[in-house]
Design an enzyme around this catalytic site. Structure first.
Site, mmCIF file in Angstrom:
data_model
loop_
_atom_site.group_PDB
_atom_site.id
_atom_site.type_symbol
_atom_site.label_atom_id
_atom_site.label_comp_id
_atom_site.label_asym_id
_atom_site.label_seq_id
_atom_site.Cartn_x
_atom_site.Cartn_y
_atom_site.Cartn_z
ATOM 1 C CG PHE A 59 7.570 -2.064 -15.779
ATOM 2 C CD1 PHE A 59 6.738 -2.600 -16.716
ATOM 3 C CD2 PHE A 59 6.927 -1.910 -14.243
ATOM 4 C CE1 PHE A 59 5.358 -2.878 -16.652
ATOM 5 C CE2 PHE A 59 5.585 -2.175 -14.277
ATOM 6 C CZ PHE A 59 4.769 -2.795 -15.453
ATOM 7 C CG ASP A 61 9.804 3.805 -11.462
ATOM 8 O OD1 ASP A 61 9.821 3.438 -10.096
ATOM 9 O OD2 ASP A 61 9.244 3.452 -12.460
ATOM 10 C CE LYS A 81 6.123 -3.476 -7.959
ATOM 11 N NZ LYS A 81 6.289 -2.616 -9.163
#
Ligand SMILES: *Cc1c(COP(=O)(O)O)cnc(C)c1O
Length: 396
Positions: free
Chosen positions: A129, A213, A247
């Site tokens: 993702f 990522d 995040k």
């Protein structure tokens, strides 16, 4: 409130689990005063929990000084944040930072960086993702998310997360390989042992970029500053070419970043990328304060320690009353995936919510935990009690 939400929110919005009002530490309260232990932390975002004094102070101080100045200027906050990010990522003298406003945007920058190699292909992985914008969605390895929006950014291939598949796909036309060290949205699925080091070797041999990522795994969450830094992931001193972050680095303030090193730091030329909001003093000031607090309070070590405590507590439930239901606990530090033997993860989440615990199901058989990095014994004990009861309530 829910019906008011349904009247104004876009049809893509999920039904809210609750209407939240305020929080403190690992606790959050809804508008009716019900209290919840928050073991999702806004999906691995609220690294310091809710209303942490360091965040309150940084937001208020910066709001009273300057929220935004545009990137015709810079600020001491933006500089300090980038310096700290280069230091904690270990990207070295050639470490460079682009500041974005979200994870998807950090990955958009990564895609543009990959294009600058002049090579057409980008290799990503099935079930990975990387975000919802057209570029980051093209990287995302779930066909069901991509297909309604095709055609997407071309040139991306999704491989099974197997070394043979990566070896076979590599070639002189590969610009970059992008991967998550632990696939968060896929259910907290770690890479196979040795995969990251092998991907680094292959990309180096073929002159391709290795882009990590670490949007979900970064900022201390897995018990090291970044997941690639755990012993045995990459050889000593070996780095990825770029790391996408978001995040947890902002503690709740929207921010993303792409950190590069070596030749990758030279791929963009002046003016080739930018963002109006990116790097503003509010977001960077808060993010710098969040990272400073993670360092000061040694929350990286706390994440490692509390993660092990949680894992053994959950597995002990396993040998106890809920035994046959718990298959395994995956992940590292405070990013954990509890695999259950029946497709009851959504039911567990529902029963937990009724009992005042927020967790999340990434699929029918996986419950994800991503509590704030500040948790201690009290939060863990409370979690284990409520989680055990929720498991029993959901037992088919
Ligand atoms: C959340 C996430 C993203 C997307 O971040 P947004 O801020 O939602 O755009 C990308 N990659 C990973 C690994 C994520 O967990």
């Amino acid at each position: 409130m829910r019906s008011r939400f349904a009247r104004v929110a876009m049809s893509s919005s999920p039904t809210p689990m609750a209407v939240l009002d305020h929080g403190r530490g690992a606790l959050v309260w809804d508008v009716d005063g019900a209290e919840y232990l928050d073991f999702l932390a806004g999906i691995a975002v609220n690294a310091l929990g809710h209303a942490h004094p360091a965040v309150v102070e940084a937001v208020s101080t910066q709001a009273a000084r300057a929220v935004h100045v545009s990137n015709y200027f810079t600020t001491p906050q933006a500089i300090a944040f980038a310096e700290r990010l280069v230091r904690v990522t270990g990207m070295g003298e050639s470490g460079r930072v682009y500041v974005a406003n979200s994870g998807a945007e950090a990955n958009e920058a990564a895609i543009k960086l990959a294009r600058r190699t002049g090579r057409p292909r980008i290799l990503a992985f099935e079930s990975g993702f990387h975000g919802r914008t057209m570029g980051s969605l093209a990287l995302t390895g779930k066909a069901a998310l991509r297909e309604p929006f095709e055609p997407l950014v071309p040139g991306v291939e999704h491989l099974p997360t197997e070394l043979d598949a990566l070896k076979a796909a590599m070639g002189p036309d590969v610009a970059a390989v992008i991967l998550e060290p632990i696939k968060g949205e896929a259910g907290v699925v770690p890479l196979p042992p040795g995969f990251l080091a092998a991907a680094r070797e292959l990309t180096t041999a073929h002159g391709a970029l290795l882009i990590l990522d670490e949007i979900q795994t970064g900022a201390g969450r897995t018990g090291d500053w970044f997941a690639f830094q755990h012993a045995g992931e990459l050889p000593e001193g070996v780095l990825p070419d770029a790391i996408a972050l978001a995040k947890g680095i902002g503690g709740g303030v929207p921010i993303g970043a792409l950190v590069t090193t070596g030749a990758a730091s030279e791929l963009f030329t002046l003016g080739q990328h930018g963002s109006t909001f990116g790097g503003n003093p509010l977001a960077t000031g808060v993010a710098d304060a969040v990272l400073a607090e993670i360092e000061r309070a040694d929350l990286v070590a706390n994440a490692a320690r509390r993660g092990e405590q949680l894992r053994s507590g959950i597995l002990a439930l396993g040998s106890d009353l809920s035994g046959d239901l718990i298959r395994e606990v995956r992940g590292r530090g405070l990013l954990l995936g509890i695999e259950v033997a029946e497709p009851i993860a959504p039911a567990i989440v529902g029963h937990a919510l009724q009992r005042g615990l927020i967790v999340n199901a990434t699929g029918p058989t996986t419950v994800r935990l991503a509590p704030p990095l500040i948790i201690g014994d009290a939060e863990i004990d409370r979690f284990l009690t409520v989680f055990a009861a929720s498991l029993e309530a959901a037992r088919p």
